[in-house]
Design a protein around this motif. Sequence first.
Motif, short mmCIF file in Angstrom:
data_model
loop_
_atom_site.label_atom_id
_atom_site.label_comp_id
_atom_site.label_asym_id
_atom_site.label_seq_id
_atom_site.Cartn_x
_atom_site.Cartn_y
_atom_site.Cartn_z
N THR A 1 13.34 53.17 159.30
CA THR A 1 14.83 53.43 159.04
C THR A 1 14.92 54.91 158.78
N LYS B 1 12.23 55.65 155.92
CA LYS B 1 12.02 54.43 154.78
C LYS B 1 11.35 53.19 155.61
N LEU C 1 19.05 52.66 156.71
CA LEU C 1 18.36 51.36 155.89
C LEU C 1 19.20 50.41 155.58
N GLY C 2 20.59 50.55 155.17
CA GLY C 2 21.45 49.44 155.02
C GLY C 2 21.82 48.50 156.23
N LEU D 1 10.20 53.25 150.81
CA LEU D 1 11.22 52.97 149.94
C LEU D 1 10.88 53.48 148.61
N THR D 2 11.96 53.93 147.72
CA THR D 2 11.91 54.69 146.57
C THR D 2 12.23 53.54 145.60
N ASP E 1 15.78 52.45 146.01
CA ASP E 1 16.05 51.68 146.86
C ASP E 1 15.53 50.13 146.47
N GLN F 1 18.50 48.88 144.55
CA GLN F 1 19.51 48.52 145.33
C GLN F 1 19.62 47.45 145.84
N TYR F 2 18.29 47.14 146.67
CA TYR F 2 18.26 45.96 147.55
C TYR F 2 17.33 44.70 147.08
#
Length: 256
Positions: free
Chosen positions: A68, A75, A92-93, A118-119, A122, A125-126
């Motif tokens: 992504t 990502k 990513l979203g 991914l951090t 991230d 968030q997900y």
Amino acid sequence: MSDGIAAEARVDCHVKVLNDAVVEQARAAGLDAIVYAPHFTRLPDIRRQAASYSSDDLLVIPAREVFTGSWRNRKHVLAIGLEEPVPDFIPLGAAMDEFERQEAAVLAPHPEFANVSLTEADLQQYRNGIDAVEIFNPKHLPTHNERARGIAERLGYPPFASSYAHLPRSVGVAHTAFERSIDTEADLVGALTDGVARRVIYDNGCKRWRTTARELAHLCYENTWEKIDRLFLSGTEPTHPHHIAYDGRFDDVSVY
């Protein structure tokens, strides 16, 4: 299982190469399954290749590691159980929305590694869309693996490990043993989305360091000549969102 023996399935959750040598190595490592997710290869082609190497004693499960974002800020997200192709080079979203729509299992490989992962933010968030975080990757140095393990523990993610093998000899060096029989792709998707108990298994001795050296050398090649070939000599990537195979479905979210 009968006779009081608990079921267990050993799975290398992420390999990039698939041929006779890979199958031989997987069997020698005592694996029951491998997840095959090559770079820049469309899902139908991955499925055909996986099916051609699957057998009664080794299940090859097709998957996509979706890149992504842009080349500057990639990502990587690993999706297992996709029925419809998802391209690279979308936000990513948008990728996460598509994975959710298809009810795929979603894994975070090599978190916080370079600019391709991914951090922790991230992953926070997900949290409801990602099923496991990789805590050991033989391509990484110990500090990278310790950081990944810490992230998974802080956020409460189930762990997984993989060989991330780009070379046949790496297959099985790190893998995950699930406390459930896994005989189909759907079985693995269920084990991941259900958070089935598992053990992370890896070789941390001389064999691991030989694997690390070989895989890092391959990484250098992959990010020099092979990358130049992809970007400038080979035309549109098969997994580019503007590729004819996607019929314009992702044109509005393409980052290029």
